[in-house]
Design a protein around this motif. Structure first.
Motif, PDB file in Angstrom:
ATOM      1  N   LEU A 108       5.048  -5.015   3.688  1.00 29.65           N
ATOM      2  CA  LEU A 108       5.859  -4.292   4.670  1.00 29.65           C
ATOM      3  C   LEU A 108       5.767  -2.783   4.485  1.00 29.65           C
ATOM      4  O   LEU A 108       6.090  -2.031   5.397  1.00 29.65           O
ATOM      5  CB  LEU A 108       7.328  -4.730   4.577  1.00 29.65           C
ATOM      6  CG  LEU A 108       7.591  -6.179   4.961  1.00 29.65           C
ATOM      7  CD1 LEU A 108       9.046  -6.546   4.669  1.00 29.65           C
ATOM      8  CD2 LEU A 108       7.251  -6.429   6.416  1.00 29.65           C
ATOM      9  N   ARG A 109       5.313  -2.349   3.300  1.00 31.29           N
ATOM     10  CA  ARG A 109       5.158  -0.918   3.038  1.00 31.29           C
ATOM     11  C   ARG A 109       3.865  -0.422   3.674  1.00 31.29           C
ATOM     12  O   ARG A 109       2.911  -1.177   3.813  1.00 31.29           O
ATOM     13  CB  ARG A 109       5.133  -0.649   1.538  1.00 31.29           C
ATOM     14  CG  ARG A 109       6.470  -0.877   0.859  1.00 31.29           C
ATOM     15  CD  ARG A 109       6.475  -0.331  -0.550  1.00 31.29           C
ATOM     16  NE  ARG A 109       5.512  -0.968  -1.422  1.00 31.29           N
ATOM     17  CZ  ARG A 109       5.773  -1.967  -2.253  1.00 31.29           C
ATOM     18  NH1 ARG A 109       6.992  -2.457  -2.314  1.00 31.29           N
ATOM     19  NH2 ARG A 109       4.839  -2.457  -3.016  1.00 31.29           N
ATOM     20  N   PRO A 110       3.821   0.862   4.023  1.00 31.62           N
ATOM     21  CA  PRO A 110       2.583   1.419   4.565  1.00 31.62           C
ATOM     22  C   PRO A 110       1.436   1.253   3.578  1.00 31.62           C
ATOM     23  O   PRO A 110       1.636   1.354   2.363  1.00 31.62           O
ATOM     24  CB  PRO A 110       2.905   2.906   4.763  1.00 31.62           C
ATOM     25  CG  PRO A 110       4.390   2.979   4.793  1.00 31.62           C
ATOM     26  CD  PRO A 110       4.898   1.837   3.949  1.00 31.62           C
ATOM     27  N   HIS A 111       0.259   0.990   4.107  1.00 29.60           N
ATOM     28  CA  HIS A 111      -0.920   0.761   3.269  1.00 29.60           C
ATOM     29  C   HIS A 111      -1.349   2.076   2.610  1.00 29.60           C
ATOM     30  O   HIS A 111      -1.399   3.111   3.246  1.00 29.60           O
ATOM     31  CB  HIS A 111      -2.071   0.213   4.104  1.00 29.60           C
ATOM     32  CG  HIS A 111      -3.296  -0.062   3.306  1.00 29.60           C
ATOM     33  ND1 HIS A 111      -3.302  -0.911   2.235  1.00 29.60           N
ATOM     34  CD2 HIS A 111      -4.558   0.421   3.419  1.00 29.60           C
ATOM     35  CE1 HIS A 111      -4.526  -0.969   1.727  1.00 29.60           C
ATOM     36  NE2 HIS A 111      -5.290  -0.155   2.421  1.00 29.60           N
ATOM     37  N   ARG A 112      -1.608   1.990   1.321  1.00 29.27           N
ATOM     38  CA  ARG A 112      -2.166   3.124   0.574  1.00 29.27           C
ATOM     39  C   ARG A 112      -3.114   2.573  -0.466  1.00 29.27           C
ATOM     40  O   ARG A 112      -3.295   1.362  -0.542  1.00 29.27           O
ATOM     41  CB  ARG A 112      -1.075   3.970  -0.048  1.00 29.27           C
ATOM     42  CG  ARG A 112      -0.158   3.192  -0.943  1.00 29.27           C
ATOM     43  CD  ARG A 112       1.035   4.039  -1.346  1.00 29.27           C
ATOM     44  NE  ARG A 112       2.081   3.120  -1.721  1.00 29.27           N
ATOM     45  CZ  ARG A 112       2.826   3.252  -2.770  1.00 29.27           C
ATOM     46  NH1 ARG A 112       2.696   4.294  -3.536  1.00 29.27           N
ATOM     47  NH2 ARG A 112       3.745   2.379  -3.065  1.00 29.27           N
ATOM     48  N   ALA A 113      -3.671   3.404  -1.268  1.00 31.64           N
ATOM     49  CA  ALA A 113      -4.643   2.941  -2.269  1.00 31.64           C
ATOM     50  C   ALA A 113      -4.002   1.840  -3.108  1.00 31.64           C
ATOM     51  O   ALA A 113      -2.900   1.985  -3.597  1.00 31.64           O
ATOM     52  CB  ALA A 113      -5.085   4.094  -3.144  1.00 31.64           C
ATOM     53  N   ALA A 114      -4.727   0.752  -3.267  1.00 27.47           N
ATOM     54  CA  ALA A 114      -4.202  -0.407  -3.991  1.00 27.47           C
ATOM     55  C   ALA A 114      -4.277  -0.183  -5.492  1.00 27.47           C
ATOM     56  O   ALA A 114      -5.177   0.450  -6.010  1.00 27.47           O
ATOM     57  CB  ALA A 114      -4.990  -1.658  -3.618  1.00 27.47           C
TER      58      ALA A 114
END
Length: 119
Positions: A108-114
């Motif tokens: 549910l959080r915005p996608h960023r570097a994994a």
């Protein structure tokens, strides 16, 4: 194998048992349909004993395709299964979680570097 598509959340694929050669095409179809939805994907492997090696390539390809939509793949699994997956070439760019709830919250959080999380 079951698929849940909660409104506003990631698609959740839940698998119980083991993913052998005969289950791989079914998993591939479920993952492909989730990709078409353009939503993040949670793959619940908490009740899975072992996986066929081709599962790694299915989930890796899904992660690559979903990243084009700013979505991602999250896997729920035990530490033992995570180790087995990583030994098989499972990318560290796919986060692993100890619970489905943690994975859904991450989806549910915005996608960023994994960054890999330990189960």
């Amino acid at each position: 194998m079951s698929v849940d598509e909660p409104v506003g959340g990631p698609v959740v694929i839940r698998i119980i048992g083991k993913i052998d050669r005969s289950a791989v095409p079914v998993l591939g179809e479920c993952v492909s349909e989730a990709i078409v939805c353009g939503r993040s994907l949670v793959v619940d492997l908490l009740d899975v004993e072992s996986v066929h090696p081709s599962v790694v390539s299915i989930l890796s390809a899904a992660a690559s395709r979903l990243s084009e939509h700013r979505c991602r793949v999250m896997v729920c699994c035990t530490n033992e299964l995570q180790h087995q997956l990583r030994q098989g070439g499972f990318p560290h760019s796919i986060d692993c979680y100890g619970t489905v709830a943690e994975a859904i919250r991450a989806g549910l959080r915005p996608h960023r570097a994994a960054s890999s999380r330990s189960a």
